[in-house]
Design a protein around this motif. Structure first.
Motif, mmCIF file in Angstrom:
data_model
loop_
_atom_site.group_PDB
_atom_site.id
_atom_site.type_symbol
_atom_site.label_atom_id
_atom_site.label_comp_id
_atom_site.label_asym_id
_atom_site.label_seq_id
_atom_site.Cartn_x
_atom_site.Cartn_y
_atom_site.Cartn_z
ATOM 1 N N TYR A 50 0.737 -1.383 -0.326
ATOM 2 C CA TYR A 50 0.662 0.183 -0.092
ATOM 3 C C TYR A 50 0.888 1.098 -0.095
ATOM 4 O O TYR A 50 0.626 1.916 1.054
ATOM 5 C CB TYR A 50 -0.926 -0.007 1.215
ATOM 6 C CG TYR A 50 -1.853 -1.076 1.046
ATOM 7 C CD1 TYR A 50 -2.770 -1.308 0.119
ATOM 8 C CD2 TYR A 50 -1.512 -2.522 1.273
ATOM 9 C CE1 TYR A 50 -3.798 -2.444 0.297
ATOM 10 C CE2 TYR A 50 -2.453 -3.247 1.393
ATOM 11 C CZ TYR A 50 -3.593 -3.621 0.341
ATOM 12 O OH TYR A 50 -4.344 -4.663 0.512
ATOM 13 N N TYR A 67 -13.723 -9.522 -8.445
ATOM 14 C CA TYR A 67 -14.377 -9.047 -6.554
ATOM 15 C C TYR A 67 -15.029 -9.167 -6.339
ATOM 16 O O TYR A 67 -15.200 -7.642 -6.215
ATOM 17 C CB TYR A 67 -12.293 -7.926 -6.705
ATOM 18 C CG TYR A 67 -11.932 -7.707 -5.410
ATOM 19 C CD1 TYR A 67 -11.152 -9.161 -4.975
ATOM 20 C CD2 TYR A 67 -12.098 -7.428 -4.706
ATOM 21 C CE1 TYR A 67 -10.707 -9.203 -3.710
ATOM 22 C CE2 TYR A 67 -11.838 -6.851 -3.072
ATOM 23 C CZ TYR A 67 -10.689 -8.237 -2.228
ATOM 24 O OH TYR A 67 -10.655 -7.855 -1.365
ATOM 25 N N LEU A 69 -16.047 -9.250 -2.954
ATOM 26 C CA LEU A 69 -16.277 -8.948 -1.879
ATOM 27 C C LEU A 69 -16.851 -7.549 -1.280
ATOM 28 O O LEU A 69 -17.782 -7.682 -0.584
ATOM 29 C CB LEU A 69 -14.242 -8.726 -0.889
ATOM 30 C CG LEU A 69 -14.098 -10.577 -0.902
ATOM 31 C CD1 LEU A 69 -13.159 -10.836 -2.787
ATOM 32 C CD2 LEU A 69 -13.238 -10.290 0.404
ATOM 33 N N GLU A 290 1.278 -12.801 -0.175
ATOM 34 C CA GLU A 290 -0.276 -12.587 0.949
ATOM 35 C C GLU A 290 -0.928 -13.481 1.154
ATOM 36 O O GLU A 290 -1.109 -14.323 0.498
ATOM 37 C CB GLU A 290 -1.331 -11.348 0.183
ATOM 38 C CG GLU A 290 -2.102 -10.685 1.240
ATOM 39 C CD GLU A 290 -3.418 -10.230 0.149
ATOM 40 O OE1 GLU A 290 -3.415 -9.183 0.498
ATOM 41 O OE2 GLU A 290 -4.092 -10.856 -1.202
ATOM 42 N N SER A 292 -4.812 -14.685 2.497
ATOM 43 C CA SER A 292 -6.111 -14.386 2.191
ATOM 44 C C SER A 292 -7.035 -15.253 2.635
ATOM 45 O O SER A 292 -7.168 -15.442 2.384
ATOM 46 C CB SER A 292 -6.741 -13.281 1.013
ATOM 47 O OG SER A 292 -8.457 -12.311 1.337
HETATM 48 C C1 AVI Z 1 -7.426 -5.623 1.687
HETATM 49 N N1 AVI Z 1 -7.336 -6.856 1.299
HETATM 50 C C2 AVI Z 1 -8.869 -7.917 2.073
HETATM 51 C C3 AVI Z 1 -7.950 -7.656 0.112
HETATM 52 C C4 AVI Z 1 -7.947 -9.485 -0.260
HETATM 53 O O1 AVI Z 1 -8.309 -9.581 -1.227
HETATM 54 O O2 AVI Z 1 -7.463 -10.010 0.820
HETATM 55 C C5 AVI Z 1 -6.138 -7.610 -0.441
HETATM 56 C C6 AVI Z 1 -6.246 -8.406 -1.848
HETATM 57 N N2 AVI Z 1 -5.130 -8.994 -2.586
HETATM 58 C C7 AVI Z 1 -5.279 -9.178 -3.506
HETATM 59 N N3 AVI Z 1 -6.824 -8.281 -4.142
HETATM 60 C C8 AVI Z 1 -6.857 -8.287 -2.707
#
Ligand code: AVI
Length: 329
Positions: A50, A67, A69, A290, A292
């Motif tokens: 970030y 995406y 979410l 990462e 998630s």
């Molecule tokens: C910030 N976080 C919740 C995102 C996730 O979905 O884990 C970060 C992200 N990484 C890739 N796309 C979005």
């Protein structure tokens, strides 16, 4: 370490607290980053996604068709807004760790008729603009920016009321911490909420592998750009010479751990140098960037209780993809 700064004088990100910290902070960061790069399984903390460009790319991710979410959470907050406001109560002091653009907080503050808003983010420059926009939209809300990182412990300005606090942590960001770290973070949030406070948090739930992998490897390549940008950021932070074109973006669902993993995979053998060191990477070697986690709701409720929260209430979409959870301290 965190530093509270009145937003009109917010300077560059992560101001050190004292001249001594001015030296120690970059050195500690250099140690942290290079230590993780030199480990047998190289990794980069997702907090380094970030910078300014990374924050912009993340905003673009939230608008991608794959995406789900952000869209699902927004729809849930709209659909159940009345019930959520009733459960949470009005006149709250809303505190958002990792506030970013503050767009979600703005809608919540309006709905709850919040008295105060405290946006906390390590990307202080980005936060400053967001707080200004929130102030313009909601002039009745006392809105503040705090440059800091809740995982490192937070000190809010002393005049922020201690009553009726609501810690707001939307976007399923809790999923970016492993279960032990998530518990530690929830304990910090419990401490921030104080007695009589509460938490409102968004979590992404486990679902079909294909759906999950598409959400983290979109057709337009925005997530790939977001993942690679962390190397550009590192080049500035530790003086490294990563060539982002030499790294392929991977997003894989690890079913056993119930998490999406993002990696950068070396397209060819290469040597990466940084100030004071470097590492050789073999072709195909990965840097883990990462996790998630996709927490099942009962497991997450148990985590909340362990962290000292009680009377947990949740709202889920019809497909059971996402949940907004309210828990009292
Ligand atoms: C910030 N976080 C919740 C995102 C996730 O979905 O884990 C970060 C992200 N990484 C890739 N796309 C979005």
């Amino acid at each position: 370490m965190s530093v509270a700064i009145p937003s009109r004088q917010l300077p560059g990100a992560q101001l050190p607290a004292s001249p001594a910290a001015l030296h120690l902070q970059p050195l500690a960061r250099w140690r942290e980053i290079t230590g993780a790069l030199l480990a047998p399984q190289a990794s980069i903390s997702p907090k380094y996604f970030y910078d300014q460009r990374g924050s912009e790319l993340f905003e673009a991710i939230t608008r991608l068709p794959e995406y789900y979410l952000t869209r699902t959470e927004r729809a849930l907050m709209r659909r159940h807004g009345g019930a959520i406001a009733e459960a949470v109560g009005t006149g709250r002091v809303v505190i958002e760790p990792g506030a970013g653009s503050c767009v979600k907080a703005q809608a919540l503050c309006r709905r709850l008729r919040a008295t105060h808003f405290v946006g906390v983010d390590i990307s202080a420059d980005y936060l400053r603009g967001a707080i200004e926009r929130l102030r313009m939209a909601l002039p009745g809300v006392d809105a503040r920016a705090v440059a800091g990182d809740i995982t490192a412990g937070l000190q809010l300005p002393p005049d922020i009321p201690r009553q009726r606090r609501l810690v707001f942590y939307p976007g399923s960001s809790i999923g970016n911490f492993d279960p032990l770290q998530a518990l530690a973070l929830l304990v910090q949030m419990r401490a921030l909420a104080l007695e009589g406070g509460a938490l409102l948090i968004g979590i992404d739930l486990p679902k079909d592998r294909a759906m999950l992998e598409a959400a983290y490897d979109d057709a337009a390549g925005v997530t790939a750009a977001f993942n690679r940008n962390v190397l550009v950021h590192l080049n500035r932070l530790i003086g490294s010479d990563f060539d982002p074109r030499q790294w392929q973006h991977l997003a894989l669902f690890n079913q056993a751990a119930s998490r999406i993993e993002m990696h950068l995979q070396a397209r060819a053998a290469q040597r990466v140098r940084w100030t004071g060191g470097g590492r050789d990477f073999a072709a195909g070697e990965r840097i883990h960037t990462e996790n998630s986690y996709k927490h099942p709701l009962p497991a997450f409720t148990a985590l909340l209780r362990q962290a000292g929260f009680a009377s947990v209430q949740s709202w889920t979409d019809a497909r059971g993809w996402y949940a907004v959870v309210h828990a009292r301290a």
